[in-house]
Write an enzyme that holds these catalytic residues in place. Structure first.
Site: not given
Ligand code: DGL
Length: 278
Positions: A6-7, A38-39, A69-71, A161, A193-195
């Protein structure tokens, strides 16, 4: 060994569900916290980061990597699968030993598309995920007549976060992001998004009760279990005493502090690594 990348820390929400569903494997978790988020980054940059992460996890002995990570799944997975893996990690002549990289988009899309009652789908994700149209494209590949509405929510991951889950400001911003998806009468919502699972109860309260909102961790874990049962040739050994090794590209203490909240359990040991030189 299975790698989870993940990012940053958000992928721990995915790891948590995977550990519940598949506790008998050894895992490596890599959070690129030094370069997160990363977003809002470009495709070229995200692809470059993802390649380094993949190289690191394969070098540590992973045979299968989940890009949690979705991004990164949106911006880099396809190119990694179609270009990078065949060029850098070609299958052995005997076959069957090649390395695999999977993402989080396909499992969520399949879960939504398998429900015939769902026609209008909302996507809530980072700016890069929304811009990539990856969810839109995958949903349409499975069912061309689906109506897909996307909403970028760039402020949510930083607020989560910061631990601002219960602040009125966060709820207000969340409402603003969800309003257009509500107006389109989305019947399902993908938390891309993971969050965002941390805001699930608020999201459920704001969206109509009947809106289907899958828990991404559970969906990905179920899909991984299914994948492993169909790909025994990967030969990923079961572990009698399973382990999770954690790696971060920034301060391990910071990773531990917030990471334990994301994972819901103690993180004993975290190693700091430099992806560029690994
Ligand atoms: N992990 C990223 C996602 O799922 C979210 C945080 C980021 O922007 O890196 O897209």
């Amino acid at each position: 060994m299975i790698g989870i990348f993940d990012s940053g820390l958000g992928g721990l929400t995915i790891l948590k569900s995977i550990l519940t569903k598949l506790p008998h494997y050894n895992y490596i978790y890599l959070g690129d916290t030094a370069r997160a988020p990363y977003g809002n980054k470009s495709q070229t940059v995200i692809y470059g980061y993802a390649k380094e992460a993949v190289d690191f996890l394969f070098a540590r002995g992973c045979k299968l990597i989940i890009i949690a990570c979705n991004t990164a799944s949106s911006k880099a997975l396809r190119q990694i699968q179609q270009e990078y893996l065949p060029a850098k990690y070609p299958a052995s002549p005997a076959g069957g030993s090649d390395k695999k990289v999977l993402g989080v988009i396909r499992p969520l899309v399949e879960e939504i598309a398998s429900n015939d009652k769902i026609q209008r789908i909302g996507i809530l994700g980072t700016r890069a995920t929304v811009e990539s149209n990856a969810y839109f494209t995958e949903l349409h590949n499975l069912k061309p007549n689906l109506e897909v509405f996307q909403q970028a929510a760039p402020l949510l991951a930083p607020l989560i976060e910061e631990g601002w889950l219960d602040k009125p400001e966060t709820k207000m911003i969340l409402k603003k992001y969800l309003r257009p998806l509500k107006a389109k009468q989305a019947q399902a919502l993908i938390l891309a998004c993971t969050h965002y699972p941390f805001l699930l109860s608020d999201i459920r309260r704001i969206m109509a009760k009947r809106v289907f909102i899958p828990d991404p961790g559970k969906t990905v874990a179920d899909s991984l279990a299914n994948y492993l049962s169909r790909h025994v040739e990967l030969n990923i050994p079961l572990a009698s005493a399973p382990t999770v090794q954690f790696y971060t590209t920034d301060d391990p203490n910071k990773f531990k502090e917030l990471g334990e909240k994301f994972l819901g359990q103690t993180i004993e040991k975290i190693e700091k690594i430099n992806l560029l030189s690994s």
